[in-house]
Write an enzyme that holds these catalytic residues in place. Sequence first.
Site, PDB file in Angstrom:
ATOM      1  N   GLU A 121      -0.570  -2.319  -5.897  1.00 29.22           N
ATOM      2  CA  GLU A 121       0.256  -1.827  -4.789  1.00 29.22           C
ATOM      3  C   GLU A 121       0.429  -2.877  -3.699  1.00 29.22           C
ATOM      4  OE1 GLU A 121      -2.642   0.930  -4.732  1.00 29.22           O
ATOM      5  OE2 GLU A 121      -1.768   2.018  -6.400  1.00 29.22           O
TER       6      GLU A 121
ATOM      7  N   SER B 133       2.022   4.113  -5.266  1.00 27.45           N
ATOM      8  CA  SER B 133       3.212   3.311  -5.605  1.00 27.45           C
ATOM      9  C   SER B 133       4.428   3.833  -4.861  1.00 27.45           C
ATOM     10  CB  SER B 133       3.460   3.340  -7.116  1.00 27.45           C
ATOM     11  OG  SER B 133       2.435   2.669  -7.808  1.00 27.45           O
TER      12      SER B 133
END
Length: 182
Positions: free
Chosen positions: A149, A53
């Site tokens: 993501e 992330s």
Amino acid sequence: MDSRQIAQSRPWLAVGQEIADLLGRIDADTFARLVQAFDDPDQRWFFSGQGRSGLVAQMGAMRFMHLGRMVHFVGEVSAPSIRKGDALLIVSGSGETPVSTGFARIAKAEGAKVVTLTHKPAGTLAGIADVMLHVPVGESQQFGGSLFEQSCLVLLDSVVLGLAQQIPDAHSLMLHRHTNLQ
């Protein structure tokens, strides 16, 4: 072909379909609030995330820098202290990562705006944030949190695209701001 057959014979199509399906579930009004959070071109932004992330947050920060925004990635040696009037964007799938929730609390205490992209709309980070975009990850054939993501990067790129469309000659400016020290 069903999705499992596609995933076996053409995995790139399976990944693309998962991303497209997720993006189709994004709430348009909430996305508009995310874009609106970036309305002030003079606001100083800090981006953060942990693990993969964090990599997405770094890529997002770079794209905002290309638009001419004042952007820092939390933890970089050149990042200043966050202050009132600044903003912090955190990418966190769980919305519970201790480092990320800690950063959000510090930012709020300093009077900064907090924005998050998360797939846990009832998580701690969502409760702290001024603006929260729920990234509705469901079942995925991909490894780990890849779908989250990938989708966050596409969503941040979409914000950048929307902002760039308001800037005359944005692509030339981006090329001028792209690194030349390679």
